[in-house]
Write a protein that holds these residues in place. Structure first.
Motif, PDB file in Angstrom:
ATOM      1  N   HIS A  95      18.670 -13.127  28.068  1.00  0.00           N
ATOM      2  CA  HIS A  95      19.781 -12.263  27.681  1.00  0.00           C
ATOM      3  C   HIS A  95      19.503 -11.676  26.305  1.00  0.00           C
ATOM      4  O   HIS A  95      19.413 -12.439  25.336  1.00  0.00           O
ATOM      5  N   PRO A  96      19.368 -10.352  26.238  1.00  0.00           N
ATOM      6  CA  PRO A  96      19.386  -9.406  27.340  1.00  0.00           C
ATOM      7  C   PRO A  96      18.216  -9.656  28.302  1.00  0.00           C
ATOM      8  O   PRO A  96      17.225 -10.272  27.913  1.00  0.00           O
ATOM      9  N   ASP A 232      20.209  -5.670  18.656  1.00  0.00           N
ATOM     10  CA  ASP A 232      21.245  -6.701  18.723  1.00  0.00           C
ATOM     11  C   ASP A 232      20.673  -8.107  18.825  1.00  0.00           C
ATOM     12  O   ASP A 232      21.358  -9.087  18.526  1.00  0.00           O
ATOM     13  N   VAL A 233      19.404  -8.209  19.273  1.00  0.00           N
ATOM     14  CA  VAL A 233      18.763  -9.533  19.354  1.00  0.00           C
ATOM     15  C   VAL A 233      17.517  -9.591  18.467  1.00  0.00           C
ATOM     16  O   VAL A 233      16.728 -10.536  18.552  1.00  0.00           O
ATOM     17  N   TYR A 249      20.580  -4.121  33.401  1.00  0.00           N
ATOM     18  CA  TYR A 249      21.953  -4.219  32.905  1.00  0.00           C
ATOM     19  C   TYR A 249      22.866  -4.206  34.130  1.00  0.00           C
ATOM     20  O   TYR A 249      22.972  -3.221  34.842  1.00  0.00           O
ATOM     21  N   GLU A 254      28.517  -3.144  26.933  1.00  0.00           N
ATOM     22  CA  GLU A 254      27.661  -3.592  25.842  1.00  0.00           C
ATOM     23  C   GLU A 254      27.352  -5.084  25.913  1.00  0.00           C
ATOM     24  O   GLU A 254      26.400  -5.552  25.287  1.00  0.00           O
ATOM     25  N   MET A 255      28.107  -5.848  26.719  1.00  0.00           N
ATOM     26  CA  MET A 255      27.842  -7.271  26.844  1.00  0.00           C
ATOM     27  C   MET A 255      26.467  -7.549  27.448  1.00  0.00           C
ATOM     28  O   MET A 255      25.950  -8.657  27.337  1.00  0.00           O
ATOM     29  N   THR A 256      25.847  -6.531  28.083  1.00  0.00           N
ATOM     30  CA  THR A 256      24.499  -6.729  28.630  1.00  0.00           C
ATOM     31  C   THR A 256      23.463  -6.893  27.524  1.00  0.00           C
ATOM     32  O   THR A 256      22.357  -7.383  27.773  1.00  0.00           O
ATOM     33  N   GLY A 257      23.792  -6.457  26.307  1.00  0.00           N
ATOM     34  CA  GLY A 257      22.869  -6.611  25.185  1.00  0.00           C
ATOM     35  C   GLY A 257      21.671  -5.699  25.219  1.00  0.00           C
ATOM     36  O   GLY A 257      20.700  -5.927  24.492  1.00  0.00           O
ATOM     37  N   THR A 258      21.711  -4.658  26.038  1.00  0.00           N
ATOM     38  CA  THR A 258      20.516  -3.825  26.241  1.00  0.00           C
ATOM     39  C   THR A 258      20.494  -2.567  25.368  1.00  0.00           C
ATOM     40  O   THR A 258      19.767  -1.614  25.680  1.00  0.00           O
ATOM     41  N   ARG A 259      21.243  -2.564  24.288  1.00  0.00           N
ATOM     42  CA  ARG A 259      21.101  -1.450  23.336  1.00  0.00           C
ATOM     43  C   ARG A 259      19.678  -1.474  22.803  1.00  0.00           C
ATOM     44  O   ARG A 259      19.170  -2.513  22.370  1.00  0.00           O
ATOM     45  N   HIS A 260      19.030  -0.333  22.832  1.00  0.00           N
ATOM     46  CA  HIS A 260      17.619  -0.274  22.458  1.00  0.00           C
ATOM     47  C   HIS A 260      17.302   1.092  21.860  1.00  0.00           C
ATOM     48  O   HIS A 260      18.078   2.036  21.992  1.00  0.00           O
TER      49      HIS A 260
END
Length: 283
Positions: A95-96, A232-233, A249, A254-260
């Protein structure tokens, strides 16, 4: 997958194992020891956990999760089947959901995509969901072009490999996009899914539904900079020629954490090819 006729005590046991933090494949292994065929055990665990996620989403006003592409089972082999080649796993985040893949493309395939794309480049645009149109945006400073799906033999070969690798129908994929980032060019952090709350989203989802996964393939190795960042990670993927990063995702949230993002190129140039996968057939 058809709904399985699972006894209530078994469903409750699987839920308790998940709540206790056990890995899904550990639960499957325990069921196999008790006499379950592995394939049926996998289906049972997947069904119960998916139902648990849906229940949680409904109770908390969140988008419901969907089944997404997955190149490897949790705890599975680290040399994956790409159909016409074996692909090593270089990094694996839960996660992500991010998997860094080695040697997805050969040097010749990378060079071939660059040569075919170079003559068709134009300033990259971003789809503006508030307006329902694509336009040049200051957050994206690359040049790019799209191949239609199956446009030529090279594209068809790569698309078939990705479909096999990600266990996702080829017809559910968008056409490959090739991008060139010159010195200083970047793509600021963003999500690849389409925000359901935006007025322009309904139209774009009419063809293929929501995006559920991305594969970014590196067509060259820039001299410096240009990594794919997951801020985010605090994770960054080095842009090494032939390698790729996969991320999925399971809901547009946004809970998927896949902002990139694509970090600025500090020296040289960066070429990438991106494949976006949809929930349904994309035409």
């Amino acid at each position: 997958m058809a709904t399985l006729d699972l006894a209530a005590p078994l469903r409750q046991w699987i839920i308790e194992q998940a709540q206790a933090g056990r890995e899904p494949m550990d639960v499957v292994d325990a069921m196999v020891v008790e006499g379950w065929p592995q394939e049926k055990a996998v289906d049972a665990v997947q069904e119960v956990l998916q139902a648990l996620l849906v229940e949680h989403a409904r109770a908390n006003g969140l988008p419901e999760p969907t089944v997404v592409p997955e190149p490897m089972e949790r705890g599975g082999p680290h040399l994956l089947d790409g159909g016409d080649r074996r692909v090593p796993v270089l990094a694996n985040l839960k996660h992500p959901r991010v998997v860094v893949l080695g040697s997805v493309l050969s040097d010749e395939e990378c060079d071939g995509l660059v040569a075919l794309a170079r003559q068709h480049l134009s300033r990259s645009e971003t789809f503006m969901l508030d307006e329902g149109v694509s336009k040049v945006h200051e957050g994206r400073t690359s040049e790019g072009m799209f191949f239609t799906r199956g446009e030529n033999e090279l594209v068809r070969r790569i698309e078939a490999r990705l479909a096999t690798l990600c266990a996702w129908p080829l017809e559910y994929g968008e056409g490959l996009q090739v991008l060139r980032y010159g010195p200083g060019a970047q793509y600021k952090p963003h999500f690849d899914y389409f925000d359901p709350a935006k007025p322009g989203t309904a139209g774009i989802l009419a063809n293929g539904g929501q995006r559920v996964a991305s594969v970014v393939m590196y067509l060259n190795t820039p001299e410096a900079g240009g990594g794919t960042t997951f801020p985010d990670v605090r994770f960054e993927v080095a842009p090494i020629k032939g390698n790729a990063v996969f991320f999925s995702y399971d809901r547009p949230h946004e809970m998927t954490g896949t902002r990139h993002g694509g970090a600025p190129v500090l020296a040289g140039e960066k070429w990438v090819a991106t494949k976006w996968m949809r929930l349904g057939e994309f035409v």
